[in-house]
Design a protein around this motif. Sequence first.
Motif, mmCIF file in Angstrom:
data_model
loop_
_atom_site.group_PDB
_atom_site.id
_atom_site.type_symbol
_atom_site.label_atom_id
_atom_site.label_comp_id
_atom_site.label_asym_id
_atom_site.label_seq_id
_atom_site.Cartn_x
_atom_site.Cartn_y
_atom_site.Cartn_z
ATOM 1 N N PHE A 257 21.201 26.912 30.163
ATOM 2 C CA PHE A 257 21.977 26.268 29.110
ATOM 3 C C PHE A 257 21.538 24.825 28.900
ATOM 4 N N ARG A 258 21.442 24.441 27.652
ATOM 5 C CA ARG A 258 21.235 23.031 27.312
ATOM 6 C C ARG A 258 22.598 22.471 26.929
ATOM 7 N N VAL A 259 23.109 21.551 27.752
ATOM 8 C CA VAL A 259 24.482 21.090 27.593
ATOM 9 C C VAL A 259 24.541 19.694 26.994
ATOM 10 N N ARG A 260 25.614 19.436 26.281
ATOM 11 C CA ARG A 260 25.870 18.111 25.718
ATOM 12 C C ARG A 260 27.326 17.762 25.978
ATOM 13 N N ILE A 261 27.568 16.587 26.557
ATOM 14 C CA ILE A 261 28.932 16.123 26.789
ATOM 15 C C ILE A 261 29.425 15.400 25.546
ATOM 16 N N ILE A 262 30.622 15.773 25.105
ATOM 17 C CA ILE A 262 31.213 15.187 23.904
ATOM 18 C C ILE A 262 32.332 14.238 24.321
ATOM 19 N N GLY A 263 32.305 13.011 23.824
ATOM 20 C CA GLY A 263 33.350 12.051 24.169
ATOM 21 C C GLY A 263 34.653 12.344 23.433
ATOM 22 N N TYR A 264 35.758 12.314 24.151
ATOM 23 C CA TYR A 264 37.061 12.532 23.519
ATOM 24 C C TYR A 264 37.324 11.477 22.451
ATOM 25 N N ASP A 265 36.918 10.242 22.735
ATOM 26 C CA ASP A 265 37.115 9.173 21.753
ATOM 27 C C ASP A 265 36.333 9.454 20.476
ATOM 28 N N GLU A 266 35.141 10.014 20.643
ATOM 29 C CA GLU A 266 34.315 10.355 19.481
ATOM 30 C C GLU A 266 35.004 11.409 18.616
ATOM 31 N N VAL A 267 35.564 12.421 19.261
ATOM 32 C CA VAL A 267 36.273 13.467 18.527
ATOM 33 C C VAL A 267 37.515 12.896 17.853
ATOM 34 N N ALA A 268 38.260 12.067 18.599
ATOM 35 C CA ALA A 268 39.477 11.465 18.045
ATOM 36 C C ALA A 268 39.157 10.628 16.811
ATOM 37 N N LYS A 269 38.084 9.863 16.884
ATOM 38 C CA LYS A 269 37.683 9.015 15.754
ATOM 39 C C LYS A 269 37.342 9.867 14.543
ATOM 40 N N ASN A 270 36.621 10.959 14.755
ATOM 41 C CA ASN A 270 36.256 11.845 13.646
ATOM 42 C C ASN A 270 37.475 12.511 13.015
ATOM 43 N N LEU A 271 38.543 12.619 13.806
ATOM 44 C CA LEU A 271 39.779 13.218 13.302
ATOM 45 C C LEU A 271 40.731 12.170 12.735
ATOM 46 N N GLY A 272 40.276 10.922 12.707
ATOM 47 C CA GLY A 272 41.099 9.855 12.167
ATOM 48 C C GLY A 272 42.206 9.408 13.103
ATOM 49 N N GLN A 273 42.014 9.645 14.407
ATOM 50 C CA GLN A 273 43.016 9.275 15.392
ATOM 51 C C GLN A 273 42.627 7.984 16.108
ATOM 52 N N GLU A 274 43.631 7.330 16.688
ATOM 53 C CA GLU A 274 43.369 6.118 17.439
ATOM 54 C C GLU A 274 42.727 6.451 18.783
ATOM 55 N N HIS A 275 42.272 5.417 19.440
ATOM 56 C CA HIS A 275 41.653 5.555 20.761
ATOM 57 C C HIS A 275 42.591 6.265 21.725
ATOM 58 N N VAL A 276 42.057 7.197 22.504
ATOM 59 C CA VAL A 276 42.856 7.923 23.489
ATOM 60 C C VAL A 276 42.918 7.092 24.765
ATOM 61 N N ASP A 277 44.111 6.738 25.183
ATOM 62 C CA ASP A 277 44.272 5.887 26.363
ATOM 63 C C ASP A 277 44.044 6.666 27.651
ATOM 64 N N GLY A 278 43.554 5.934 28.654
ATOM 65 C CA GLY A 278 43.392 6.534 29.976
ATOM 66 C C GLY A 278 42.138 7.369 30.096
ATOM 67 N N ASP A 279 41.863 7.776 31.328
ATOM 68 C CA ASP A 279 40.701 8.616 31.605
ATOM 69 C C ASP A 279 41.120 10.080 31.611
ATOM 70 N N SER A 280 40.256 10.925 31.098
ATOM 71 C CA SER A 280 40.539 12.351 31.081
ATOM 72 C C SER A 280 40.195 12.972 32.433
ATOM 73 N N ASP A 281 40.896 14.047 32.781
ATOM 74 C CA ASP A 281 40.558 14.768 34.008
ATOM 75 C C ASP A 281 39.570 15.894 33.726
ATOM 76 N N CYS A 282 39.023 15.900 32.486
ATOM 77 C CA CYS A 282 38.023 16.908 32.105
ATOM 78 C C CYS A 282 36.895 16.261 31.310
ATOM 79 N N LEU A 283 35.787 16.963 31.226
ATOM 80 C CA LEU A 283 34.660 16.575 30.382
ATOM 81 C C LEU A 283 34.510 17.630 29.297
ATOM 82 N N LEU A 284 34.531 17.206 28.062
ATOM 83 C CA LEU A 284 34.366 18.116 26.932
ATOM 84 C C LEU A 284 32.875 18.403 26.753
ATOM 85 N N PHE A 285 32.502 19.682 26.687
ATOM 86 C CA PHE A 285 31.077 20.016 26.621
ATOM 87 C C PHE A 285 30.793 21.136 25.638
#
Length: 319
Positions: A257-285
């Motif tokens: 598998f060729r994997v890419r980690i996606i930042g939660y903040d990046e997704v939130a920004k694309n959805l028009g949401q504010e910065h997500v506070d705190g650290d996540s206990d998961c990695l979006l991939f």
Amino acid sequence: MEVECFLLRAPFIKTQSIFPLSNQRNRRNYRFKIAAHTHHDDHHFFQSAITRASYRFHETLRSEPLFVDPYAGCFAPPNLELDEKNNQPLHHYRIGTRFIDDQLLSATKGVDGAKQVVLFTDGMDTRAYRLKWPASTVIYDVSPQAVFNKASQKLKDVGAKIPRSCLLLHVALESSDMQQLLCDKGFNGSRPSIFVFQGFPVTNLVGFKEILFMVSSLAMKGCLFLGEFPVWLTETQVGSKSSVEKWMDEIFMSYGFRVRIIGYDEVAKNLGQEHVDGDSDCLLFVAEHLRFSDDEMEIWRREFQRVEEEGDEDGFEEL
């Protein structure tokens, strides 16, 4: 089984692996062996699943929700406190859920879209009911049997139904051979598919590697495997973003598998949401499969054998 307590954070279950440690190279002969779970393990599974369902319930109640889960409320505990103004901070799980929803709908749309969806879940995932699946989509839910049974009954009680012409099939986490059971239920490794990992209760890195092994055996070349990878599975590898990405890349690439980690903040920004506070206990991939599935290799082997046999027959006639 009724669960009376509710945790605001899904617990991490660190017990012995639910999968065997195996170095077998012959994928087609590989078998998953899973020990029966104790009552204590089931209790943790229910708690984790209820926690995630409650996050979805809270998100649905927002004035401008990222997604709507009309069935999450039936899983919420009776003592769940609701904020009338719903001012709860945006949780990473909600962002991840919306991202996965979008990826699933994109991958399954159109004539050439994937019509096989394999969801590795906690047993209370409602995507089979709440998403608008194209006709003829088959959804396989791989999850703890006890949680899935309880959730299915609650969903039935509130009138939840699978979209017409679609099919939901369950594969128990406790199965002695999940891969074979998926195939027995109709999964075809020579047809497009997409795999999602969110909430599935792996207990250690070995368990996740076994999932990677299974998906690599089943998925056609080019198919996607995506979801949320628990940070604690990185064990001592946690460090800078670059070091974690390198470690993830090595793990996934070892299974094709060729994997890419996606930042939660990046997704939130694309959805028009504010910065997500705190650290996540998961990695979006999101991971793309670069190898052929077992079924594709078998088709190629048979075709190669047929060509060889036809060549031998032609040569015999010339003699």
